[in-house]
Design a protein around this motif. Structure first.
Motif, PDB file in Angstrom:
ATOM      1  N   SER A  98      21.444 131.927 201.454  1.00  0.00           N
ATOM      2  CA  SER A  98      21.671 132.867 202.433  1.00  0.00           C
ATOM      3  C   SER A  98      20.448 133.050 202.946  1.00  0.00           C
ATOM      4  O   SER A  98      19.375 132.104 202.806  1.00  0.00           O
ATOM      5  CB  SER A  98      21.670 134.473 202.050  1.00  0.00           C
ATOM      6  OG  SER A  98      22.409 135.305 202.920  1.00  0.00           O
ATOM      7  N   ALA A 152      21.170 137.712 207.013  1.00  0.00           N
ATOM      8  CA  ALA A 152      22.004 138.641 206.693  1.00  0.00           C
ATOM      9  C   ALA A 152      21.756 139.812 206.786  1.00  0.00           C
ATOM     10  O   ALA A 152      21.892 140.915 206.284  1.00  0.00           O
ATOM     11  CB  ALA A 152      22.279 138.041 205.495  1.00  0.00           C
ATOM     12  N   PRO A 188      20.732 141.376 214.079  1.00  0.00           N
ATOM     13  CA  PRO A 188      20.845 140.665 214.092  1.00  0.00           C
ATOM     14  C   PRO A 188      19.828 139.892 215.311  1.00  0.00           C
ATOM     15  O   PRO A 188      19.562 141.145 216.319  1.00  0.00           O
ATOM     16  CB  PRO A 188      22.045 140.383 214.635  1.00  0.00           C
ATOM     17  CG  PRO A 188      22.409 141.813 214.881  1.00  0.00           C
ATOM     18  CD  PRO A 188      21.471 142.531 213.695  1.00  0.00           C
ATOM     19  N   GLN A 218      25.280 133.464 211.976  1.00  0.00           N
ATOM     20  CA  GLN A 218      24.591 134.537 211.925  1.00  0.00           C
ATOM     21  C   GLN A 218      25.678 135.210 211.226  1.00  0.00           C
ATOM     22  O   GLN A 218      26.030 136.025 210.048  1.00  0.00           O
ATOM     23  CB  GLN A 218      24.036 135.957 212.314  1.00  0.00           C
ATOM     24  CG  GLN A 218      22.137 135.348 212.749  1.00  0.00           C
ATOM     25  CD  GLN A 218      21.527 136.742 213.802  1.00  0.00           C
ATOM     26  OE1 GLN A 218      20.479 136.819 214.243  1.00  0.00           O
ATOM     27  NE2 GLN A 218      21.976 136.503 214.814  1.00  0.00           N
ATOM     28  N   LYS A 244      26.690 133.110 208.319  1.00  0.00           N
ATOM     29  CA  LYS A 244      26.429 133.434 206.731  1.00  0.00           C
ATOM     30  C   LYS A 244      26.602 134.918 206.570  1.00  0.00           C
ATOM     31  O   LYS A 244      26.496 135.152 204.949  1.00  0.00           O
ATOM     32  CB  LYS A 244      24.639 133.556 207.031  1.00  0.00           C
ATOM     33  CG  LYS A 244      24.546 131.782 207.544  1.00  0.00           C
ATOM     34  CD  LYS A 244      24.526 131.014 206.615  1.00  0.00           C
ATOM     35  CE  LYS A 244      23.624 130.867 205.390  1.00  0.00           C
ATOM     36  NZ  LYS A 244      23.748 129.914 204.481  1.00  0.00           N
ATOM     37  N   SER A 245      26.379 136.134 207.729  1.00  0.00           N
ATOM     38  CA  SER A 245      26.158 137.435 207.039  1.00  0.00           C
ATOM     39  C   SER A 245      28.158 137.478 206.242  1.00  0.00           C
ATOM     40  O   SER A 245      28.537 138.189 205.464  1.00  0.00           O
ATOM     41  CB  SER A 245      26.616 138.407 208.134  1.00  0.00           C
ATOM     42  OG  SER A 245      25.213 138.113 208.133  1.00  0.00           O
ATOM     43  N   ASP A 292      27.524 135.922 202.619  1.00  0.00           N
ATOM     44  CA  ASP A 292      26.703 137.023 201.741  1.00  0.00           C
ATOM     45  C   ASP A 292      27.607 138.525 201.302  1.00  0.00           C
ATOM     46  O   ASP A 292      27.915 139.191 199.990  1.00  0.00           O
ATOM     47  CB  ASP A 292      25.629 137.252 203.047  1.00  0.00           C
ATOM     48  CG  ASP A 292      24.521 138.010 202.256  1.00  0.00           C
ATOM     49  OD1 ASP A 292      23.595 137.933 201.239  1.00  0.00           O
ATOM     50  OD2 ASP A 292      24.557 139.090 202.657  1.00  0.00           O
ATOM     51  N   TYR A 333      17.472 135.576 199.828  1.00  0.00           N
ATOM     52  CA  TYR A 333      17.183 135.258 201.392  1.00  0.00           C
ATOM     53  C   TYR A 333      16.547 135.084 201.860  1.00  0.00           C
ATOM     54  O   TYR A 333      15.219 134.906 201.395  1.00  0.00           O
ATOM     55  CB  TYR A 333      17.266 136.663 201.311  1.00  0.00           C
ATOM     56  CG  TYR A 333      18.618 137.712 201.162  1.00  0.00           C
ATOM     57  CD1 TYR A 333      19.729 137.568 202.073  1.00  0.00           C
ATOM     58  CD2 TYR A 333      18.984 138.313 199.818  1.00  0.00           C
ATOM     59  CE1 TYR A 333      20.962 137.925 201.852  1.00  0.00           C
ATOM     60  CE2 TYR A 333      20.270 138.649 199.763  1.00  0.00           C
ATOM     61  CZ  TYR A 333      20.631 138.716 200.631  1.00  0.00           C
ATOM     62  OH  TYR A 333      22.147 139.376 199.842  1.00  0.00           O
TER      63      TYR A 333
END
Ligand SMILES: NC(=O)c1ccc[n+]([C@@H]2O[C@H](COP(=O)([O-])OP(=O)(O)OC[C@H]3O[C@@H](n4cnc5c(N)ncnc54)[C@H](OP(=O)(O)O)[C@@H]3O)[C@@H](O)[C@H]2O)c1
Length: 273
Positions: A160, A164, A168, A176, A179-180, A183, A204
């Motif tokens: 990740s 996240a 942002p 973002q 990926k978030s 996650d 992370y």
């Protein structure tokens, strides 16, 4: 001591623990043709494990396998665009046919896009392609392989980004958000998986010096981690099975990012008024 070694101190790896933990295990690494996935493949190749490495660029995967010919690990390559349903099915069939099952999945394949929202108005496909590789592909792989991981008390490691966990930043909305999404997905299912013996680890990462960051000129002069250091962190998480890794300074970054974001967006607001 250089700035980079303070921000990104080297990671101590207990090779003996790693060796006994990964011995005879089968590890899937997505996105192994460059950057972090490639560095991880080279590092794990020193141990007697079975590596299945996946990416679109077959010639790069072949070259890696060739270089690792005399290493203790057995390396199998699988060429697949993980956004393609048919190619994904092929990979999943291969995983289900493994005689000793599957032990660890390193969900690493990913795509980043740096583009202003004003340059994105006719580029809906930027949002679908990042979601397809950064979110739907790992979800698809895991929905199919959770039963395999359960049998072997396996582990899912998500590569990740610190984004996240931070406020942002502009220009990276597609990256973002996607990926978030994964996650949050993994953290949402984590406790259900843990009760069945599957460990989940979210790594992370800050900036890492890989081909992914090359198109962003500003990143070239910024401090960045080496992919080899990241590979060591991932290897360590295999025997610690810890829930997450994050840089020691992230808490300060989280506070700062709130102010930094205000500074970035305020001038734009002022112009409009
Ligand atoms: N670099 C950073 O600063 C940074 C920071 C935080 C997190 N990360 C995360 O780290 C992970 C690895 O990135 P990296 O920095 O090592 O970048 P990279 O060198 O660009 O590697 C990305 C890998 O993903 C594979 N990939 C991309 N699209 C794919 C697709 N459709 N199907 C199959 N494989 C695909 C690429 O292989 P092919 O092109 O051959 O398919 C490549 O092996 C990503 O998830 C990224 O979000 C990176």
């Amino acid at each position: 001591m250089g700035l980079e070694s303070i921000i990104f101190p080297p990671t101590y790896l207990n090779r003996k623990k790693l060796r006994s933990h990964v011995n005879r295990k089968t590890i899937l690494i997505t996105g192994a043709s460059s950057g972090i996935g490639e560095a991880l493949t080279y590092q794990l190749a020193n141990y007697s494990c079975h590596l299945i490495i996946v990416a679109r660029r077959e010639e790069k995967l072949k070259k890696i396998k060739e270089n690792l010919n005399k290493f203790p690990a057995t390396v199998n390559i699988y060429k697949a665009d993980l956004r393609n349903e048919h190619e994904m099915e092929g990979l999943l069939s291969l995983l289900h046919a493994l005689p000793n099952g599957l032990d660890i999945i390193v969900s690493n394949a990913g795509k980043s896009i740096n583009r202003s929202i004003y340059d994105s108005l006719d580029r809906y496909h930027d949002f679908t392609r990042t979601m397809n590789i950064n979110y739907f592909a790992p979800v698809n792989i895991l929905l199919s392989t959770i039963p395999l991981l359960k049998k072997n008390n396996g582990q899912i490691i998500n590569i990740s980004t610190i984004n996240a966990l931070l406020a942002p930043v502009p220009y990276f909305a597609a990256y973002q958000a996607s990926k978030s999404a994964f996650d949050v997905w993994l953290r949402s299912v984590s406790s259900e998986l843990t009760t069945e013996g599957i460990a989940t680890t979210s790594i992370y990462l800050p900036l890492v010096r890989t081909p992914m960051i090359q198109p962003t000129i500003a990143y070239r002069s910024m401090p960045a981690m080496s992919p080899e250091n990241v590979a060591t962190i991932i290897c360590k998480s295999m025997y610690t099975r810890r829930k997450k890794y994050q840089p020691w300074w992230l808490i300060f970054g989280q506070i700062l990012s709130v102010f930094a974001r205000r500074l970035t967006i305020l001038p734009k607001k002022e112009k409009k008024e």
